[in-house]
Design a protein around this motif. Structure first.
Motif, mmCIF file in Angstrom:
data_model
loop_
_atom_site.group_PDB
_atom_site.id
_atom_site.type_symbol
_atom_site.label_atom_id
_atom_site.label_comp_id
_atom_site.label_asym_id
_atom_site.label_seq_id
_atom_site.Cartn_x
_atom_site.Cartn_y
_atom_site.Cartn_z
ATOM 1 N N ALA A 51 0.831 -1.206 0.000
ATOM 2 C CA ALA A 51 0.000 0.000 0.000
ATOM 3 C C ALA A 51 0.866 1.256 0.000
ATOM 4 O O ALA A 51 0.423 2.318 -0.423
ATOM 5 C CB ALA A 51 -0.921 0.001 1.210
ATOM 6 N N ASN A 52 2.094 1.143 0.487
ATOM 7 C CA ASN A 52 3.001 2.279 0.458
ATOM 8 C C ASN A 52 3.761 2.370 -0.865
ATOM 9 O O ASN A 52 4.668 3.168 -1.003
ATOM 10 C CB ASN A 52 3.993 2.201 1.621
ATOM 11 C CG ASN A 52 3.304 2.488 2.937
ATOM 12 O OD1 ASN A 52 2.173 2.938 2.962
ATOM 13 N ND2 ASN A 52 3.986 2.210 4.033
ATOM 14 N N GLY A 53 3.377 1.508 -1.806
ATOM 15 C CA GLY A 53 3.944 1.584 -3.144
ATOM 16 C C GLY A 53 5.406 1.192 -3.234
ATOM 17 O O GLY A 53 6.125 1.662 -4.101
ATOM 18 N N LYS A 54 5.856 0.326 -2.354
ATOM 19 C CA LYS A 54 7.284 -0.009 -2.358
ATOM 20 C C LYS A 54 7.580 -1.320 -3.063
ATOM 21 O O LYS A 54 8.732 -1.683 -3.233
ATOM 22 C CB LYS A 54 7.788 -0.120 -0.918
ATOM 23 C CG LYS A 54 7.962 1.229 -0.259
ATOM 24 C CD LYS A 54 8.742 1.059 1.012
ATOM 25 C CE LYS A 54 8.993 2.377 1.695
ATOM 26 N NZ LYS A 54 9.682 2.160 2.962
ATOM 27 N N TYR A 106 12.338 -12.204 12.230
ATOM 28 C CA TYR A 106 11.950 -11.118 13.139
ATOM 29 C C TYR A 106 13.068 -10.086 13.275
ATOM 30 O O TYR A 106 12.847 -8.882 13.156
ATOM 31 C CB TYR A 106 11.589 -11.726 14.501
ATOM 32 C CG TYR A 106 11.518 -10.736 15.645
ATOM 33 C CD1 TYR A 106 10.456 -9.853 15.750
ATOM 34 C CD2 TYR A 106 12.504 -10.698 16.625
ATOM 35 C CE1 TYR A 106 10.376 -8.950 16.791
ATOM 36 C CE2 TYR A 106 12.447 -9.805 17.676
ATOM 37 C CZ TYR A 106 11.382 -8.932 17.754
ATOM 38 O OH TYR A 106 11.323 -8.043 18.791
ATOM 39 N N VAL A 107 14.288 -10.571 13.502
ATOM 40 C CA VAL A 107 15.414 -9.648 13.665
ATOM 41 C C VAL A 107 15.656 -8.879 12.362
ATOM 42 O O VAL A 107 15.896 -7.670 12.377
ATOM 43 C CB VAL A 107 16.685 -10.414 14.079
ATOM 44 C CG1 VAL A 107 17.886 -9.492 14.107
ATOM 45 C CG2 VAL A 107 16.498 -11.053 15.430
ATOM 46 N N LEU A 108 15.541 -9.585 11.241
ATOM 47 C CA LEU A 108 15.734 -8.936 9.939
ATOM 48 C C LEU A 108 14.709 -7.825 9.734
ATOM 49 O O LEU A 108 15.057 -6.691 9.358
ATOM 50 C CB LEU A 108 15.597 -9.997 8.842
ATOM 51 C CG LEU A 108 15.971 -9.561 7.436
ATOM 52 C CD1 LEU A 108 17.463 -9.395 7.350
ATOM 53 C CD2 LEU A 108 15.492 -10.591 6.422
ATOM 54 N N VAL A 109 13.459 -8.131 9.997
ATOM 55 C CA VAL A 109 12.384 -7.158 9.808
ATOM 56 C C VAL A 109 12.562 -5.969 10.745
ATOM 57 O O VAL A 109 12.344 -4.822 10.372
ATOM 58 C CB VAL A 109 11.021 -7.845 10.063
ATOM 59 C CG1 VAL A 109 9.926 -6.833 10.263
ATOM 60 C CG2 VAL A 109 10.691 -8.773 8.920
ATOM 61 N N ARG A 110 13.002 -6.269 11.969
ATOM 62 C CA ARG A 110 13.139 -5.232 12.985
ATOM 63 C C ARG A 110 14.215 -4.214 12.626
ATOM 64 O O ARG A 110 14.207 -3.087 13.114
ATOM 65 C CB ARG A 110 13.484 -5.900 14.323
ATOM 66 C CG ARG A 110 13.106 -5.124 15.539
ATOM 67 C CD ARG A 110 13.685 -5.799 16.743
ATOM 68 N NE ARG A 110 15.117 -5.989 16.588
ATOM 69 C CZ ARG A 110 15.867 -6.701 17.407
ATOM 70 N NH1 ARG A 110 15.333 -7.305 18.423
ATOM 71 N NH2 ARG A 110 17.161 -6.811 17.213
ATOM 72 N N ASP A 111 15.161 -4.611 11.772
ATOM 73 C CA ASP A 111 16.281 -3.725 11.496
ATOM 74 C C ASP A 111 16.424 -3.354 10.027
ATOM 75 O O ASP A 111 17.431 -2.773 9.637
ATOM 76 C CB ASP A 111 17.580 -4.390 11.969
ATOM 77 C CG ASP A 111 17.621 -4.501 13.466
ATOM 78 O OD1 ASP A 111 17.843 -3.493 14.117
ATOM 79 O OD2 ASP A 111 17.387 -5.607 13.984
ATOM 80 N N PHE A 114 14.207 -0.703 4.719
ATOM 81 C CA PHE A 114 13.377 -0.685 3.531
ATOM 82 C C PHE A 114 11.890 -0.777 3.879
ATOM 83 O O PHE A 114 11.031 -0.173 3.235
ATOM 84 C CB PHE A 114 13.775 -1.849 2.615
ATOM 85 C CG PHE A 114 12.789 -2.129 1.526
ATOM 86 C CD1 PHE A 114 12.700 -1.284 0.429
ATOM 87 C CD2 PHE A 114 11.948 -3.235 1.597
ATOM 88 C CE1 PHE A 114 11.788 -1.542 -0.581
ATOM 89 C CE2 PHE A 114 11.039 -3.489 0.584
ATOM 90 C CZ PHE A 114 10.961 -2.649 -0.499
ATOM 91 N N LEU A 115 11.570 -1.537 4.938
ATOM 92 C CA LEU A 115 10.176 -1.828 5.238
ATOM 93 C C LEU A 115 9.442 -0.646 5.850
ATOM 94 O O LEU A 115 8.263 -0.443 5.592
ATOM 95 C CB LEU A 115 10.093 -3.030 6.183
ATOM 96 C CG LEU A 115 10.596 -4.347 5.596
ATOM 97 C CD1 LEU A 115 10.637 -5.417 6.660
ATOM 98 C CD2 LEU A 115 9.710 -4.782 4.441
ATOM 99 N N ASP B 17 19.081 -0.399 -0.978
ATOM 100 C CA ASP B 17 18.904 -0.297 0.455
ATOM 101 C C ASP B 17 19.611 -1.429 1.191
ATOM 102 O O ASP B 17 20.127 -1.261 2.293
ATOM 103 C CB ASP B 17 17.409 -0.331 0.757
ATOM 104 C CG ASP B 17 17.102 0.397 2.034
ATOM 105 O OD1 ASP B 17 17.235 1.625 2.026
ATOM 106 O OD2 ASP B 17 16.784 -0.279 3.025
ATOM 107 N N LEU B 18 19.606 -2.593 0.559
ATOM 108 C CA LEU B 18 20.204 -3.764 1.199
ATOM 109 C C LEU B 18 21.718 -3.777 1.033
ATOM 110 O O LEU B 18 22.468 -4.071 1.954
ATOM 111 C CB LEU B 18 19.636 -5.027 0.555
ATOM 112 C CG LEU B 18 18.609 -5.826 1.332
ATOM 113 C CD1 LEU B 18 18.289 -7.102 0.577
ATOM 114 C CD2 LEU B 18 19.121 -6.167 2.722
ATOM 115 N N ALA B 19 22.161 -3.495 -0.187
ATOM 116 C CA ALA B 19 23.548 -3.777 -0.499
ATOM 117 C C ALA B 19 24.304 -2.518 -0.910
ATOM 118 O O ALA B 19 24.484 -2.238 -2.089
ATOM 119 C CB ALA B 19 23.609 -4.821 -1.608
ATOM 120 N N THR B 20 24.675 -1.746 0.066
ATOM 121 C CA THR B 20 25.649 -0.706 -0.225
ATOM 122 C C THR B 20 26.952 -1.222 0.380
ATOM 123 O O THR B 20 27.307 -0.885 1.495
ATOM 124 C CB THR B 20 25.234 0.628 0.420
ATOM 125 O OG1 THR B 20 24.641 0.342 1.678
ATOM 126 C CG2 THR B 20 24.262 1.393 -0.452
#
Lengths: 373, 353
Positions: A51-54, A106-111, A114-115, B17-20
């Motif tokens: 919805a944020n167009g990403k 979870y850790v990936l999403v938390r940091d 991009f999201l 965003d991921l890979a710089t």
């Protein structure tokens, strides 16, 4: 006073669906999927990030129902990947590997910046840069003109003759509709030969394999189906709340809440988790400070006479004791209820009722009415 | 075609965003990392983390090895131990207390915490877990999960009532540390904190004590026999049920001691979320080591502690990803389970689960 308000009931519906999907894999095949929140979170984040167009290929104006399905498919793929690895293990080991994978996510999403602009707080529906935030319309032809959009504050209100429904009520019915369809789909699966094989796996996997079933494939398929519906539930949650956070979507305690609902409602019964969640949310609301639909706290404050409230018991006034032990501490009582259920009512609410009646309630009641006892 | 173009045009934003990846600077950082002083510092920090991990995991592994119960309440018991230890210290230590008396108080606190939590563990085992032995093992996990909810919420009520902040560390307890533990100590060309050395010492003593209990005492022999084959042990005339209770009490007692140690660590500290923060790494350690083997737990704690220290160093110096150490810990769990499901030292399918 005792009825929970509409917002709570909506939460019961979408979380109930998540608990059902958890029960579909854990209650029917006996494999405790302790990282199930990863699918719920995937669905929720997919809806908001899209919805944020990403997301490439997914325009931010994509209809809500399509987003739910796409999010579900993404979770299905994820479930297949996780499942291929996890189903080599069983019992505690299976629970742990699913937990481990979900914590990595979870850790990936938390940091991951991009999201969301602040990934720790999670994303909100703000729309793509320069555009207004999308309102989640249903996206079904001929239904859209009825203005049945969902969302706590952004949804539509509808007037149908003498009935006038606020935006929350409309959301309630719309979420309810999706949950109902999902329930029927899962119900169909459970009573199909496929569902019977799952129960066979739970009861005795070796024997199921000996009769010639490729149990690995059945488990994997069940896991994928379960992941799909968990993501739909997450999508409904995100669409209704318009925000999600790592802690209320991806954290392992979210799975714990589903487990709670499934056990209280009845492990291995499809509708049970919905009732379990209803009990959970009702207790929470009943013990919350505001209690929009009224709660224990305002009730006690209004009805108990002043003299009782200020009575001193061992250095604590009655008022103080009420504030200390009741205000917002529903987890304590739900935990106690849960422990009591595990110890004394292993079948859960629905399971026990069925045992007493000797079969599913609908069938038994129908049989009694027709007089075929 | 237009869809393909849409993907291609959106990809850079997604990937950027991921890979710089500034590879050159990573090579520089690697050089910096391989310097002896850095390596020694990271090694000592890794040892102290390993000590913490072995403390929070050994109780769990004892209980699982003997009873096959994966105790979800273990983290909550550690958290309660932290608060109890903190309580003793805050009550006992005054501004005038010197280094020696503070260490003495800590010893008293550890003993009290061990006693209190062993008692609590005994009650939980007899009252709640014992009725479930003849049910599928899943119910024991579920039960301890419920116990966690109850314990966490009770502690939250109590801390709120006394005006403590339940979410963040209990500052008053942190402040009772003796002088040498807050200081930094020179070790060759690098410096390490006194607390890290204390944690290592504490961990070594605990490991030695548990190892001595298991291999040098008669009761330890019974426990090991019960782990191997509880039916046979029962047949030899040993009341395995009573051994279960003792070991469960012992396990929760060790969880409590771990809490008392963590109460002084500014990274952990006494707080309600400590329950979940310690539970998950404890699971990782016992499973990587092989459920129920004490030797495996010690080795796994060393591995996890070292990986934690190394990734923390890389996060501080080079990689801007806060979750790096935590993610690696769970990756160790997943990779171990994929490659060697029974863990490093485990036998396949311990106790039939």
């Amino acid at each position: 006073m005792l009825l929970p308000d509409v917002e709570t009931m909506t939460a019961v519906l979408y979380f109930g669906l998540f608990a059902m999907s958890f029960d579909f894999i854990s209650g029917y095949t006996g494999y405790l999927s302790f990282g199930h929140a990863v699918f719920y979170g995937t669905g929720a984040y997919f809806v908001i990030v899209a919805a944020n167009g990403k997301l490439p290929l997914v325009p931010h104006t994509t209809p809500f129902l399509l987003l739910l399905v796409l999010g579900g498919l993404l979770a299905t793929v994820l479930a297949l990947v996780i499942g291929v690895v996890s189903f080599r293990l069983s019992g505690v080991y299976f629970a742990m590997v699913t937990l481990g994978v979900s914590q990595v996510v979870y850790v990936l999403v938390r940091d991951w910046g991009f999201l969301a602009s602040n990934p720790r707080d999670g994303p909100f529906v703000v729309g793509p840069e320069g555009a207004t935030a999308p309102i989640f319309s249903v996206g079904v032809p001929f239904v859209d003109p009825l203005n049945l959009d969902i969302g706590v504050l952004t949804g539509d209100s509808v007037v149908l003759g003498p009935l006038s429904l606020g935006s929350t009520e409309v959301s309630f019915y719309m979420v309810g509709l999706v949950v109902l369809v999902c329930y029927f789909a899962l119900q169909r699966l459970v009573h199909s030969p496929f569902g019977r094989v799952l129960v066979a796996i739970r009861e005795n996997e070796e024997r199921a394999r000996a009769i010639g079933y490729d149990t690995f494939r059945y488990k994997l398929a069940a896991f994928a189906v379960s992941g799909f519906f968990a993501a739909v539930a997450g999508g409904l949650f995100a669409g209704f709340r318009r925000s999600a956070s790592p802690d209320n979507a991806f954290f392992f305690l979210v799975t714990g809440d589903a487990l709670l609902a499934a056990i209280i409602g009845g492990f291995g019964t499809l509708a049970g988790p919905l009732f379990g969640r209803l009990l959970d949310e009702t207790v929470r609301e009943f013990l919350s400070k505001e209690g929009a639909g009224g709660g224990l706290l305002p009730y006690l404050r209004d009805t108990l006479p002043e003299s009782v409230l200020t009575t001193d018991i061992a250095g604590l006034t009655v008022q103080g004791a009420i504030e200390t032990f009741l205000n917002g501490h529903a987890s304590l009582y739900i935990g106690l209820v849960f422990v009591a259920f595990v110890l004394f009512v292993p079948g859960g609410l629905l399971g026990s009722v069925r045992e007493r009646l000797g079969g599913p309630i609908a069938k038994q009641v129908a049989a009694r009415i027709r007089g075929e006892d | 075609m237009s869809a393909l173009l849409a993907v291609l045009s959106a990809l850079p934003a997604l990937v950027a965003d991921l890979a710089t990846l500034p590879l050159v600077s990573y090579v520089d950082t690697l050089g910096q990392f391989l310097r002896p002083s850095t390596l020694v510092g990271v090694f000592v920090r890794g040892l102290s983390k390993s000590a913490i991990y072995v403390m929070i995991a050994s109780g769990l592994t004892l209980v699982f090895g003997l009873m096959g119960v994966l105790n979800f309440a273990h983290g909550s018991l550690t958290m309660i131990g932290a608060y109890l230890g903190g309580l003793v210290m805050v009550l006992a230590v005054t501004g005038a207390s010197g280094t020696v008396s503070r260490f003495a108080f800590f010893l008293v606190a550890v003993l009290l915490v061990f006693g209190a939590l062993s008692a609590l563990g005994g009650v939980i085992e007899v009252g709640l877990i014992r009725p479930l032995y003849d049910r599928p093992p899943i119910y024991q996990i579920l039960l301890t999960f419920g116990v966690t909810l109850v314990l966490d919420e009770l502690v939250r009520i109590v801390t709120l009532f006394y005006g403590l902040q339940p979410i963040s560390e209990w500052q008053a307890a942190l402040g009772t540390k003796p002088e040498p533990l807050t200081a930094t100590i020179r070790l060759g060309s690098t410096t390490v904190s006194g607390l890290a050395l204390f944690e290592i010492l504490f961990g070594v003593v605990t490991v030695a004590a548990v190892w001595a209990f298991l291999t040098r005492t008669r009761y330890g022999l019974v426990v090991r026999a019960g782990s191997e084959d509880s039916e046979m042990t029962e047949a030899l005339g040993i009341d395995v049920r009573r051994v279960f209770t003792t070991v469960f009490a012992l396990g929760t007692g060790i969880a409590g001691i771990a809490g008392a140690l963590l109460m002084w660590d500014p990274v952990w500290g006494a707080s309600v979320p400590l329950a979940a923060e310690t539970l998950l790494p404890a699971f990782v350690v016992v499973i990587v080591g092989g459920l129920g083997t004490f030797r495996g737990t010690v080795v796994a704690a060393l591995i996890v502690g070292m990986v934690d220290a190394v990734t923390t160093w890389w996060f501080v110096n080079a990689i801007e990803f806060t979750g790096l150490p935590e993610m690696f810990i769970f990756l160790i769990l997943v990779v171990t389970l994929v490659v060697r499901p029974q863990g490093l030292f485990g036998v396949a399918e311990v106790g039939g689960h």
